[in-house]
Motif scaffolding. Sequence first.
Motif: not given
Length: 219
Positions: A191-209
């Motif tokens: 989950n934490d590595v995925a959160r990092g990638l979501a932030d890198q891709l600019g989709c952290a808000d929609e990912a909602a992890l």
Amino acid sequence: MRNRSHRLLCGGLVLLLATSCTDDESGEEATLSSSQVCDSTLTPPSAKALERLAATERFTELTGTNQQGDANKFSLEMAAKRLYGGVKDRNTCMVYKAGDDSGIPLLKIEFEPTRNHPAPGAEARNTDRDRLVFPLGVYAEINGDSGANLYFTCSTKGPEGTSPYIWARMYSSGGQLSPGSSPEDRLAVLNDVARGLADQLGCADEAALPDRVPEPSNG
């Protein structure tokens, strides 16, 4: 200088070679703390989870470069860049226990864009499978004694069009994980590595992890 078996990716073939995993400046084996692996994406709780999975506090990752000249070592920037590459081209986080000469990774984390995901409700009700389903992302599960999967919303565009989700998955070879660890430890790291990638891709808000893994839906 101590040699360790080192896994290299060459033209899609996995080769195990006896090489020296060293720090270029000191000549000593380069090791990482749990908070430094996978491009320093782990928070203190998931770093402790990794230590429980490994029963150690020191780790190593792949070194060298691939055929494209990109570093084998995982980085969020390279994982995002190579997201639509073939299996051998994707930037994967391969974590080894420091001092382990087997050449077998403790865990492997990789990401793939996808247009579909399993249905959480249906999978949570399926009691015939050895899995725990979690209300995390659009679908998350721990399966068997070595794997974890996490699907989250993140719209990305590739050569064949747009994919609305990303599939994050973790594998571990049999016997690598400590019997003192819990299944949730695997998902905490993923989950934490995925959160990092979501932030890198600019989709952290929609990912909602979230920063902590919730209780399973079927546990």
